[in-house]
Design an enzyme around this catalytic site. Structure first.
Site, PDB file in Angstrom:
ATOM      1  N   GLY A  12      46.557  52.831  38.077  1.00  0.00           N
ATOM      2  CA  GLY A  12      45.366  52.453  38.832  1.00  0.00           C
ATOM      3  C   GLY A  12      45.656  52.421  40.318  1.00  0.00           C
ATOM      4  NE  ARG A  15      38.517  52.006  41.243  1.00  0.00           N
ATOM      5  CZ  ARG A  15      37.309  52.131  40.708  1.00  0.00           C
ATOM      6  NH1 ARG A  15      36.383  52.808  41.363  1.00  0.00           N
ATOM      7  NH2 ARG A  15      37.014  51.591  39.535  1.00  0.00           N
ATOM      8  CB  SER A 138      42.164  38.620  35.452  1.00  0.00           C
ATOM      9  OG  SER A 138      41.005  37.899  35.855  1.00  0.00           O
ATOM     10  CE1 TYR A 151      39.744  42.762  33.776  1.00  0.00           C
ATOM     11  CE2 TYR A 151      39.207  40.526  34.456  1.00  0.00           C
ATOM     12  CZ  TYR A 151      39.857  41.721  34.674  1.00  0.00           C
ATOM     13  OH  TYR A 151      40.634  41.887  35.805  1.00  0.00           O
ATOM     14  CB  ALA A 152      38.731  36.357  29.573  1.00  0.00           C
ATOM     15  CB  ALA A 153      39.846  38.710  24.896  1.00  0.00           C
ATOM     16  CE  LYS A 155      43.255  42.759  33.534  1.00  0.00           C
ATOM     17  NZ  LYS A 155      44.258  43.731  34.044  1.00  0.00           N
TER      18      LYS A 155
END
Length: 249
Positions: A12, A15, A138, A151-153, A155
């Site tokens: 990644g 950017r 995160s 997303y939380a899961a 990360k």
């Protein structure tokens, strides 16, 4: 924190936090490779580097693609000393409005991409008897986040994976740490901010930050480079938030 001659891979890296990190590694003397999903994004950022970089376009959620890309990278640059698993994907959406295709993309990029890249690069570090892996996670994965359930899961899974790998390979000279940004001025945040409900959720999140501002990508990059350098030589298995005090755990 000189990293002269070190070989660094940043996923990644075209950017946001990844690009800021790749540029800082170059400034510290490292030889840099970046992976990104789209080839045009790599070509757009090449002029921002003072020296040639190795740029490769691939989907890190594809294990075969990861292994092939790394074989090519080794031929051009050599075995990697430092791996920064930064690539990620999310939308700020309500859980009951999401579908399995979205969940699969989030987990494929954020969790499986880290697993695939780590297993591919790790043997070279073990052969060298040294190496540093920095996984960008995160604060959503530490304390949860409204509108970011999957997303939380994903990360949170990366944090557990990182601690396990750190324990397994510390005695063989490889350190593994996580940098955990809070809201950061990236394209993803800006794009999500333009959508009604998502924008309101993000505004609410920013108001909760004690320092009353979001982070700049360069501020997160500084912490990543710290974990890659000898300045953190006795640190492994840790998660460090760069969030303006949003989470204090």
């Amino acid at each position: 924190m000189s990293l002269q001659g070190k070989r660094v891979l940043v996923t990644g890296g075209a950017r946001g936090i990844g690009l800021a990190t790749a540029k800082l590694f170059e400034a510290e003397g490292a030889d840099v490779a970046i992976w990104a999903l789209h080839p045009e994004s790599i070509e757009e950022v090449r002029p921002q580097f003072r020296r040639p970089i190795v740029g490769q376009a691939l989907d890190i959620g594809d294990f075969d693609a990861v292994r092939q890309a790394y074989r090519t990278l080794r031929e051009e640059l050599g075995p990697v000393d430092i791996l920064v698993n930064n690539a990620g994907y999310t939308l700020t959406t309500r859980f009951l409005e999401e579908d399995p295709a979205y969940w699969e993309r989030v987990v494929s990029t954020n969790l499986w991409g880290v697993v695939y890249t780590t297993q591919t690069v790790l043997p070279d570090m073990l052969e060298a008897g040294s190496g540093s892996i920095i996984n960008v996670v995160s604060d959503a994965g530490r304390v949860g986040m409204q509108g970011e359930a999957m997303y939380a899961a994903s990360k949170g899974g990366v944090m557990a994976f990182s601690k396990s790998i750190a324990q397994e390979f510390a005695k063989r000279g490889v350190r593994v740490n996580c940098v955990s940004p809070g809201p950061t001025r990236t394209r993803i945040l800006e794009e999500n901010s333009e959508h009604g409900d998502a924008g309101k959720l993000i505004e609410r999140m920013v108001r909760r930050i004690p320092m009353r501002r979001i982070a700049e990508p360069e501020e997160v990059a500084q912490t990543i480079v710290f974990f890659a350098s000898d300045a953190s030589s006795h640190i492994t298995g840790q998660v460090l938030s760069v969030s303006g005090g949003l989470t204090m755990v």
